[in-house]
Design an enzyme around this catalytic site. Structure first.
Site, short mmCIF file in Angstrom:
data_model
loop_
_atom_site.label_atom_id
_atom_site.label_comp_id
_atom_site.label_asym_id
_atom_site.label_seq_id
_atom_site.Cartn_x
_atom_site.Cartn_y
_atom_site.Cartn_z
N ARG A 1 2.43 -12.16 5.31
CA ARG A 1 3.85 -11.84 4.99
C ARG A 1 4.59 -11.14 6.39
NH1 ARG A 1 5.94 -10.43 -0.61
NH2 ARG A 1 7.89 -11.24 0.40
N PRO B 1 0.89 -1.32 -0.13
CA PRO B 1 -0.05 0.14 -0.10
C PRO B 1 1.02 1.32 -0.13
CG PRO B 1 -0.60 -1.25 1.92
CD PRO B 1 0.69 -1.87 1.09
N GLU B 2 0.42 2.14 -0.95
CA GLU B 2 1.15 3.28 -0.79
C GLU B 2 0.24 4.55 -0.39
OE1 GLU B 2 3.40 4.86 -4.08
OE2 GLU B 2 3.81 2.94 -5.07
N HIS C 1 -3.53 -15.97 9.52
CA HIS C 1 -2.56 -14.93 9.74
C HIS C 1 -2.96 -13.72 10.22
CE1 HIS C 1 -0.08 -17.33 7.13
NE2 HIS C 1 -0.88 -17.25 6.21
#
Ligand SMILES: [Zn+2]
Length: 286
Positions: free
Chosen positions: A133, A2-3, A114
């Protein structure tokens, strides 16, 4: 990853959905990586705190926590007097990393794999932090959170230009340097340079004032357009499925290597600068 525009969109969605709610209890998973603060400290800061607001700082999501609100709104438990000062205000800082997501879900919705944190809310919903991750980070701070670089949507032109003066690195790398500007990632750096007509490999210090002015305007324009594109589907993002693609923002060069430039039809070039890909039009950008 995400930016800035994605994080802004997510923060706005969370603010709409969560402001005023109270965190009743907290569950934290066993994986150590996501937790930047000791688990006990995080639980203490979060439990029974009112969510006063949610905002973006750089690429971080900042959840403002307040205990006064709880007392005023519900008046059930007396907070010990010693807790009245610095303990009353805290921020929960969420960095999404590569694959982190914050999901608002009803408790009967299966908890995804997760999941590293669950905040149970007084409204009956849960706020879940999911990150396969594990590059995402959670922390609590007490004294106000600041991103290391300047905020690209707030910085004035003179300060912006000053960041690049005497800098011998490629302008692309300077735009990605988070200690200069906070939150600009690869996509929006390429798109901004295209709109400014500046090649990514140019030394930052070599940009003229006119080019810096164009770049300044391009950065603001690109980020605002991307935020506007994301804003239309905020509610999709913040539901239990969470991964609804909400980006209608059209890339003009990023990811378009070999395809014709949308302005002059010259094939877009892809090069690598300091290990990051960069896309540009060899004719439109000087
Ligand atoms: Zn072109």
């Amino acid at each position: 990853m995400p930016e800035l525009p994605e994080v802004e969109t997510i923060a706005r969605g969370l603010a709409q959905n969560l402001t005023g709610d109270v965190i009743e209890s907290v569950w934290l998973g066993n994986q150590p990586e996501p937790l930047k603060s000791p688990p006990r400290e995080m639980v203490n800061a979060l439990e029974q705190a009112c969510i006063a607001g949610v905002r973006r700082v750089g690429k971080h999501i900042v959840v403002d926590l307040n205990r006064e609100g709880r007392v005023a709104a519900h008046g059930k438990k007396q907070i010990p007097r010693f807790a009245r000062n610095h303990q009353d205000v805290a921020q929960w800082i969420v960095h999404l990393g590569m694959t982190g997501r914050l999901l608002i879900a009803k408790p009967d919705v299966a908890v995804p794999k997760h999941t590293h944190a669950i905040l149970r809310l007084r409204s009956g919903r849960e706020l879940r932090f999911v990150d396969p991750r594990r590059f995402g980070r959670l922390a609590v701070v007490r004294h106000g959170f600041e991103a290391p670089g300047a905020e690209p949507l707030d910085v004035g032109f003179e300060s912006f230009a000053g960041l690049f003066r005497k800098r011998q690195t490629p302008i692309k790398s300077a735009l990605l340097n988070q200690s200069l500007l906070s939150g600009i990632g690869n996509i929006y750096a390429d798109e901004s340079l295209f709109r400014a007509g500046v090649r990514p490999r140019r030394r930052a210090a070599s940009l003229t004032r006119a080019e810096l002015q164009r770049l300044y305007e391009a950065v603001q324009e690109v980020l605002k357009e991307a935020i506007a594109a994301g804003g239309s589907s905020v509610s999709d993002y913040v539901d239990a499925n969470g991964d609804a693609g909400f980006f209608q923002f059209q890339h003009r060069v990023y990811g378009r290597a070999g395809e014709p430039c949308l302005v002059c039809r010259t094939p877009v070039k892809r090069i690598v600068i300091a290990g990051r890909s960069a896309h540009y039009c060899p004719k439109c950008q000087k």
